[in-house]
Structures are given as structure tokens and as C-alpha cells.
Design a protein around this motif. Structure first.
Motif, PDB file in Angstrom:
ATOM      1  N   ALA A 198       0.828  -1.210   0.000  1.00  9.68           N
ATOM      2  CA  ALA A 198       0.000   0.000   0.000  1.00  9.68           C
ATOM      3  C   ALA A 198       0.862   1.260   0.000  1.00  9.68           C
ATOM      4  O   ALA A 198       0.514   2.262  -0.631  1.00  9.68           O
ATOM      5  CB  ALA A 198      -0.928  -0.012   1.216  1.00  9.68           C
ATOM      6  N   ALA A 199       1.999   1.218   0.694  1.00  4.85           N
ATOM      7  CA  ALA A 199       2.886   2.387   0.749  1.00  4.85           C
ATOM      8  C   ALA A 199       3.445   2.715  -0.636  1.00  4.85           C
ATOM      9  O   ALA A 199       3.444   3.875  -1.061  1.00  4.85           O
ATOM     10  CB  ALA A 199       4.020   2.124   1.736  1.00  4.85           C
ATOM     11  N   TRP A 200       3.940   1.699  -1.334  1.00  2.69           N
ATOM     12  CA  TRP A 200       4.460   1.936  -2.684  1.00  2.69           C
ATOM     13  C   TRP A 200       3.399   2.610  -3.560  1.00  2.69           C
ATOM     14  O   TRP A 200       3.674   3.607  -4.235  1.00  2.69           O
ATOM     15  CB  TRP A 200       4.847   0.602  -3.337  1.00  2.69           C
ATOM     16  CG  TRP A 200       6.203   0.062  -3.048  1.00  2.69           C
ATOM     17  CD1 TRP A 200       6.513  -1.095  -2.394  1.00  2.69           C
ATOM     18  CD2 TRP A 200       7.463   0.626  -3.434  1.00  2.69           C
ATOM     19  NE1 TRP A 200       7.868  -1.280  -2.347  1.00  2.69           N
ATOM     20  CE2 TRP A 200       8.480  -0.245  -2.986  1.00  2.69           C
ATOM     21  CE3 TRP A 200       7.824   1.782  -4.132  1.00  2.69           C
ATOM     22  CZ2 TRP A 200       9.837   0.011  -3.199  1.00  2.69           C
ATOM     23  CZ3 TRP A 200       9.179   2.043  -4.334  1.00  2.69           C
ATOM     24  CH2 TRP A 200      10.161   1.162  -3.870  1.00  2.69           C
ATOM     25  N   ILE A 204       2.345  14.387   3.257  1.00  2.33           N
ATOM     26  CA  ILE A 204       1.798  13.050   3.505  1.00  2.33           C
ATOM     27  C   ILE A 204       0.279  13.001   3.395  1.00  2.33           C
ATOM     28  O   ILE A 204      -0.299  11.931   3.190  1.00  2.33           O
ATOM     29  CB  ILE A 204       2.264  12.551   4.908  1.00  2.33           C
ATOM     30  CG1 ILE A 204       3.771  12.291   4.888  1.00  2.33           C
ATOM     31  CG2 ILE A 204       1.543  11.287   5.327  1.00  2.33           C
ATOM     32  CD1 ILE A 204       4.368  12.125   6.273  1.00  2.33           C
ATOM     33  N   ALA A 205      -0.389  14.153   3.512  1.00  4.14           N
ATOM     34  CA  ALA A 205      -1.854  14.175   3.620  1.00  4.14           C
ATOM     35  C   ALA A 205      -2.548  13.341   2.539  1.00  4.14           C
ATOM     36  O   ALA A 205      -3.368  12.464   2.858  1.00  4.14           O
ATOM     37  CB  ALA A 205      -2.356  15.618   3.578  1.00  4.14           C
ATOM     38  N   GLU A 206      -2.237  13.569   1.280  1.00  6.61           N
ATOM     39  CA  GLU A 206      -2.918  12.835   0.199  1.00  6.61           C
ATOM     40  C   GLU A 206      -2.503  11.371   0.149  1.00  6.61           C
ATOM     41  O   GLU A 206      -3.361  10.483   0.078  1.00  6.61           O
ATOM     42  CB  GLU A 206      -2.658  13.528  -1.144  1.00  6.61           C
ATOM     43  CG  GLU A 206      -3.539  13.002  -2.252  1.00  6.61           C
ATOM     44  CD  GLU A 206      -3.375  13.773  -3.556  1.00  6.61           C
ATOM     45  OE1 GLU A 206      -3.549  13.169  -4.631  1.00  6.61           O
ATOM     46  OE2 GLU A 206      -3.070  14.983  -3.492  1.00  6.61           O
ATOM     47  N   PRO A 207      -1.175  11.054   0.181  1.00  7.84           N
ATOM     48  CA  PRO A 207      -0.773   9.639   0.231  1.00  7.84           C
ATOM     49  C   PRO A 207      -1.377   8.885   1.415  1.00  7.84           C
ATOM     50  O   PRO A 207      -1.711   7.708   1.301  1.00  7.84           O
ATOM     51  CB  PRO A 207       0.752   9.691   0.321  1.00  7.84           C
ATOM     52  CG  PRO A 207       1.123  10.992  -0.286  1.00  7.84           C
ATOM     53  CD  PRO A 207       0.008  11.931   0.070  1.00  7.84           C
ATOM     54  N   GLU A 238      -7.061   3.813   2.355  1.00  6.11           N
ATOM     55  CA  GLU A 238      -8.066   3.201   1.467  1.00  6.11           C
ATOM     56  C   GLU A 238      -7.592   1.824   0.987  1.00  6.11           C
ATOM     57  O   GLU A 238      -8.361   0.864   0.962  1.00  6.11           O
ATOM     58  CB  GLU A 238      -8.304   4.125   0.273  1.00  6.11           C
ATOM     59  CG  GLU A 238      -9.228   3.577  -0.800  1.00  6.11           C
ATOM     60  CD  GLU A 238      -9.106   4.367  -2.109  1.00  6.11           C
ATOM     61  OE1 GLU A 238      -9.138   3.732  -3.169  1.00  6.11           O
ATOM     62  OE2 GLU A 238      -8.959   5.598  -2.047  1.00  6.11           O
ATOM     63  N   LEU A 239      -6.315   1.717   0.630  1.00  5.77           N
ATOM     64  CA  LEU A 239      -5.770   0.446   0.149  1.00  5.77           C
ATOM     65  C   LEU A 239      -5.685  -0.599   1.262  1.00  5.77           C
ATOM     66  O   LEU A 239      -6.001  -1.771   1.047  1.00  5.77           O
ATOM     67  CB  LEU A 239      -4.386   0.673  -0.467  1.00  5.77           C
ATOM     68  CG  LEU A 239      -4.370   1.378  -1.829  1.00  5.77           C
ATOM     69  CD1 LEU A 239      -2.974   1.899  -2.150  1.00  5.77           C
ATOM     70  CD2 LEU A 239      -4.858   0.444  -2.934  1.00  5.77           C
ATOM     71  N   ILE A 240      -5.263  -0.173   2.441  1.00  4.22           N
ATOM     72  CA  ILE A 240      -5.155  -1.094   3.580  1.00  4.22           C
ATOM     73  C   ILE A 240      -6.522  -1.684   3.919  1.00  4.22           C
ATOM     74  O   ILE A 240      -6.645  -2.838   4.342  1.00  4.22           O
ATOM     75  CB  ILE A 240      -4.553  -0.379   4.805  1.00  4.22           C
ATOM     76  CG1 ILE A 240      -3.049  -0.199   4.622  1.00  4.22           C
ATOM     77  CG2 ILE A 240      -4.838  -1.114   6.095  1.00  4.22           C
ATOM     78  CD1 ILE A 240      -2.253  -1.493   4.593  1.00  4.22           C
ATOM     79  N   ALA A 241      -7.560  -0.884   3.703  1.00  2.00           N
ATOM     80  CA  ALA A 241      -8.927  -1.354   3.991  1.00  2.00           C
ATOM     81  C   ALA A 241      -9.455  -2.272   2.897  1.00  2.00           C
ATOM     82  O   ALA A 241     -10.544  -2.837   3.030  1.00  2.00           O
ATOM     83  CB  ALA A 241      -9.865  -0.158   4.160  1.00  2.00           C
ATOM     84  N   ASN A 242      -8.689  -2.444   1.814  1.00  2.00           N
ATOM     85  CA  ASN A 242      -9.148  -3.250   0.682  1.00  2.00           C
ATOM     86  C   ASN A 242      -8.052  -4.232   0.248  1.00  2.00           C
ATOM     87  O   ASN A 242      -7.469  -4.086  -0.834  1.00  2.00           O
ATOM     88  CB  ASN A 242      -9.537  -2.320  -0.472  1.00  2.00           C
ATOM     89  CG  ASN A 242     -10.307  -3.043  -1.562  1.00  2.00           C
ATOM     90  OD1 ASN A 242     -10.402  -4.271  -1.565  1.00  2.00           O
ATOM     91  ND2 ASN A 242     -10.840  -2.294  -2.505  1.00  2.00           N
TER      92      ASN A 242
END
Length: 332
Positions: free
Chosen positions: A66-68, A285-288, A294-298
Motif C-alpha cells: 500500500a505504501a508503494w 503526507i496528507a494525500e498519500p 483506502e488500500l489497507i482497507a481493501n
């Protein structure tokens, strides 16, 4: 065809500023060069050397992926995969282990550091050291060589791993003829050692990291913990020896960095400097952070992206491993 650039991150903790500044940021900068072929991966089997909790390893692996993606990796313009989805890596690791002198592994930094620590504390030299950790550089060499990587962005503490990959490739090529590409490492000298909260290298081992996607209030608290001296606010300060300035310039614009350097040299209070650091970091960092959450939740979405990347990766790794096996006399 352009040069192949390979970067992987091991899931042994939350992605922190050191991971971003030392690995992700330079790798994504290289990705801006359209002539390069890019490969990025989640090094989950490397993480297994330390983490033996099923849920923790899974969660941390998703966190790396998700970080990448949150920080700008485009899986349509690169090969983005999970290490464990590429079985050819592990087959090559065994092949390379048969060319790796044990003495070379004895001198690998991670093993040597732990072994010397055991000796100092009066323990058995190999106490708590598993074979995965001992042979870690061989698996890393397989990661690099299987993709015929030419450029490997690393921190200073990872140079030895690329050098070991070069040694193994050269040994193999000498025996069987040129088959492996000899990789080169790339280091950003100015960010080769990222300072942590206590001034030492930022590392999960030292528990001095700042998680990259920390929510604002916790981020502010962590920044306030950064170790500083007792110089009064009006005293001129050397920006080049400051942890705060070293982190600030990684998230600020050129203009902001020039202005902050001036303020350091003219005198700035540490509280004010930390407030400015929080401002540029939180803004960046706000937008990332939103995309990461969102990705971690999916996780299904992450799996789909990683499986697609593995398919692309194996179009390269399957035929190349077949070629390697034919060289050593194992036919399929």
C-alpha cells in the motif's frame, strides 16, 4: 531496452521515514526515467527471518504494498510483485547457495553483527540466529540476478548485499559463461543514513522510527521527541548537523529549504523548527495517507494488483531460470 532497476522493501515493521527517504523516494525518482525498466517488490520472505506471526507478516506485507502505491508507484508502468509469488526466486537461491562460500556468509554484516553481540554477552556465537538470516544475502542475490537487474538503489548498509550478488554472479559466469548481468548499486550520498528520533540511524531495531503514514496528532508528538541540544533559540545553528533539518529538506521545496537553512544559521528555536518540520511533512503526507488507508482497507484490491504483477514478472523469470538450469546441466 533500457536498464532494469530493482528495489524491494522488507515487511518487518510499519513503513517509516527511513524507508521512504532511503529506498522508496530514490526508486520512484529513477522511475521518472522512461528508458528504465522498473521492478519493485514486497520482500515478504525476507521478513520471515524475523517475523513468525502469521497475521503480523500478512498485515505488514500489505502495508509495504500500500505504501508503494500510495506514494506514486504506477503498476501499469512497472513490474510490482510480492516476492513469495515468484517461485523461481527461491529455486535460484538454492543454485546460488552452491556457489556461495560459507566464509562470505560469515562476513555478511547482519550475521556478523549478531554473532559478535552474542560473543560480547557470553552466549553461544549463533544463539537466536536462524539459517534464513544467515543466508539472507543469497536470497537477496537471487532477487537481483533473476531480473537481470543493472541498477539497485540501496542505503549504505545494503552495499555489501549488492557486492555479494556481484561475487556470486561473477563466480557463476566464470564457470558457465556469461549469463548473469553484473548489478551496480546506486546510493544517494546525502540521504544514505537517515537519522531517527535519538540521532542514531532510523531503524526498527532501535525503536526510533517515525511511521510515514502516522495521523497528524501522533506525528506531531513523535517530531517533538526528536533529540536536540540545549542551545538557546537565538543562537545560530548548523543545519547540516541537525536531524530536524535533514528530515525537513526531504519534504520541503527548494525555496523552503533555502529559507530554513537561513533561519537555522540566524537562530531558530528548536520548538519552532519542529513545528516547521511537522508542517511540511504533514502537508506532503496528507494525500498519500488517504490513499494508503483506502488500500489497507481493501486487501483484495492489493492482492489483485500484486497477482497481476507476478504474472508480468514470471514472463521474465520462468524462461530465464530455464536458461540457468540448462547451463548447470539440469534439463526440463
Amino acid at each position: 531496452m533500457g536498464k532494469t532497476v530493482l528495489t524491494g522493501i522488507k515487511p518487518t515493521g510499519q513503513i517509516h521515514l527511513g524507508n521512504y527517504i532511503g529506498a522508496i523516494k530514490p526508486a520512484l525518482r529513477l522511475a521518472e526515467n522512461e528508458s528504465y525498466q522498473k521492478a519493485y517488490f514486497v520482500a515478504d520472505y525476507h521478513g520471515l527471518t524475523k517475523i513468525h506471526d502469521q497475521n503480523q507478516l500478512k498485515e505488514l506485507s500489505y502495508g509495504v504494498a500500500a505504501a508503494w502505491l500510495a506514494l506514486g508507484l504506477d503498476p501499469d508502468r512497472a513490474i510490482f510483485y510480492r516476492q513469495s509469488d515468484i517461485p523461481e526466486i527461491f529455486e535460484l537461491s538454492w543454485i546460488l547457495s552452491c556457489f556461495a562460500p560459507k566464509g562470505l556468509m560469515n562476513r555478511a554484516h547482519a550475521y556478523k553483527s549478531l554473532a559478535e553481540g552474542n560473543q560480547r554477552s557470553g552466549k553461544d556465537v549463533d544463539a537466536g540466529i536462524n539459517m534464513g538470516l544467515f543466508t539472507y544475502p543469497i536470497l537477496m542475490a537471487a532477487d537481483i540476478l533473476l531480473f537481470q537487474s543493472e541498477l539497485v538503489p540501496v542505503g549504505k548498509d545494503q552495499i555489501q548485499h549488492v557486492e555479494i550478488a556481484r561475487d556470486l554472479a561473477e563466480s557463476f559466469n566464470k564457470q558457465y559463461g556469461k549469463i548473469f548481468t553484473i548489478p551496480e548499486y546506486i546510493i544517494q550520498e546525502e540521504t544514505s543514513v537517515i537519522p531517527g528520533l535519538d540521532g542514531r540511524k532510523m531503524s526498527k531495531s532501535y525503536n526510533n522510527t517515525i511511521p510515514l503514514f502516522e495521523e497528524p496528532k501522533k506525528l506531531q508528538k513523535l517530531i517533538n521527541k526528536i533529540k536536540t541540544d540545549s542551545m538557546p533559540a537565538e543562537e545560530p545553528k548548523d543545519p547540516d548537523s541537525s536531524v530536524i533539518f535533514a528530515l525537513y529538506k526531504e519534504f520541503a521545496t527548494i525555496e523552503q529549504t533555502v529559507e530554513m537553512r537561513r533561519r537555522f544559521e540566524q537562530g531558530i528555536g528548536w520548538g519552532e523548527a519542529k513545528k516547521e518540520l511537522f508542517g511540511v511533512m504533514n502537508s506532503f503526507i496528507a494525500e498519500p495517507r488517504l490513499k494508503y488507508d483506502e488500500l489497507i482497507a481493501n486487501p483484495r484490491k492489493l492482492d489483485a494488483i500484486l497477482y497481476d504483477g507476478a504474472k508480468k514478472a514470471r514472463k521474465k523469470t520462468i524462461p530465464f531460470l530455464k536458461e540457468i538450469k540448462e547451463k548447470i546441466g539440469i534439463y526440463q
